[in-house]
Design a protein around this motif. Structure first.
Motif, PDB file in Angstrom:
ATOM      1  N   THR A   1       8.295 -21.502  16.365  1.00 49.17           N
ATOM      2  CA  THR A   1       7.261 -20.893  16.686  1.00 49.17           C
ATOM      3  C   THR A   1       6.245 -20.662  15.821  1.00 49.17           C
ATOM      4  O   THR A   1       6.269 -20.054  14.735  1.00 49.17           O
ATOM      5  CB  THR A   1       7.640 -19.401  17.457  1.00 49.17           C
ATOM      6  OG1 THR A   1       8.909 -19.533  18.299  1.00 49.17           O
ATOM      7  CG2 THR A   1       6.676 -18.834  17.864  1.00 49.17           C
ATOM      8  N   ARG A   2       5.021 -21.127  16.104  1.00 44.97           N
ATOM      9  CA  ARG A   2       3.898 -21.105  15.410  1.00 44.97           C
ATOM     10  C   ARG A   2       2.490 -20.734  16.421  1.00 44.97           C
ATOM     11  O   ARG A   2       2.300 -21.472  17.274  1.00 44.97           O
ATOM     12  CB  ARG A   2       3.690 -22.470  14.675  1.00 44.97           C
ATOM     13  CG  ARG A   2       2.685 -22.536  13.678  1.00 44.97           C
ATOM     14  CD  ARG A   2       2.290 -23.812  12.859  1.00 44.97           C
ATOM     15  NE  ARG A   2       1.237 -23.766  12.210  1.00 44.97           N
ATOM     16  CZ  ARG A   2       0.972 -24.718  11.385  1.00 44.97           C
ATOM     17  NH1 ARG A   2       1.582 -25.930  11.503  1.00 44.97           N
ATOM     18  NH2 ARG A   2      -0.345 -24.809  10.762  1.00 44.97           N
ATOM     19  N   GLY A   3       2.006 -19.765  15.822  1.00 45.87           N
ATOM     20  CA  GLY A   3       0.634 -19.155  16.885  1.00 45.87           C
ATOM     21  C   GLY A   3       1.174 -18.807  18.021  1.00 45.87           C
ATOM     22  O   GLY A   3       0.548 -19.015  18.920  1.00 45.87           O
ATOM     23  N   GLY A   4       2.568 -18.256  18.195  1.00 45.34           N
ATOM     24  CA  GLY A   4       2.864 -17.985  19.504  1.00 45.34           C
ATOM     25  C   GLY A   4       3.428 -19.052  20.489  1.00 45.34           C
ATOM     26  O   GLY A   4       3.809 -18.844  21.573  1.00 45.34           O
TER      27      GLY A   4
ATOM     28  N   GLU B   1       2.589 -30.478  22.043  1.00 51.15           N
ATOM     29  CA  GLU B   1       2.166 -30.190  20.693  1.00 51.15           C
ATOM     30  C   GLU B   1       3.455 -29.987  19.952  1.00 51.15           C
ATOM     31  O   GLU B   1       4.410 -29.256  20.307  1.00 51.15           O
ATOM     32  CB  GLU B   1       1.261 -28.999  20.366  1.00 51.15           C
ATOM     33  CG  GLU B   1      -0.169 -29.551  20.428  1.00 51.15           C
ATOM     34  CD  GLU B   1      -0.889 -28.523  19.787  1.00 51.15           C
ATOM     35  OE1 GLU B   1      -0.481 -27.274  19.236  1.00 51.15           O
ATOM     36  OE2 GLU B   1      -2.233 -28.596  19.831  1.00 51.15           O
TER      37      GLU B   1
ATOM     38  N   ARG C   1       7.455 -24.892  19.306  1.00 48.87           N
ATOM     39  CA  ARG C   1       7.335 -26.295  19.125  1.00 48.87           C
ATOM     40  C   ARG C   1       8.407 -26.992  18.706  1.00 48.87           C
ATOM     41  O   ARG C   1       9.192 -26.229  17.813  1.00 48.87           O
ATOM     42  CB  ARG C   1       6.166 -26.568  18.085  1.00 48.87           C
ATOM     43  CG  ARG C   1       4.722 -26.011  18.590  1.00 48.87           C
ATOM     44  CD  ARG C   1       3.860 -26.420  17.733  1.00 48.87           C
ATOM     45  NE  ARG C   1       2.258 -26.185  18.158  1.00 48.87           N
ATOM     46  CZ  ARG C   1       1.582 -25.365  17.637  1.00 48.87           C
ATOM     47  NH1 ARG C   1       1.886 -24.666  16.275  1.00 48.87           N
ATOM     48  NH2 ARG C   1       0.310 -25.058  18.453  1.00 48.87           N
TER      49      ARG C   1
END
Length: 65
Positions: free
Chosen positions: A37-40, A2, A43
């Protein structure tokens, strides 16, 4: 894997990419060296190429395939 899309119509969207480029709604995104870092989840960031986006009237050129 992702990735996070930056710029263009997919800005901020998470997408699945398997190589150095990703296509989202007929627009090309290319991998950058940036990570976020997005939503832990860590990416890689993929940048929009406005010269290869059908929504902007482009994309039929050979360099966009």
């Amino acid at each position: 894997m992702e990735v996070l899309l930056r710029g263009g119509p997919g800005d901020g969207q998470a997408a699945v990419a398997t190589g150095r480029s990703a296509v989202w709604q007929s627009c090309l995104y290319e991998a950058t060296s940036d990570r976020t870092t997005r939503g832990g989840v860590d990416r890689q960031v993929y940048q929009h190429r406005s010269d290869c986006c059908e929504q902007f009237g482009r994309g039929a050129e050979d360099r966009c395939e």
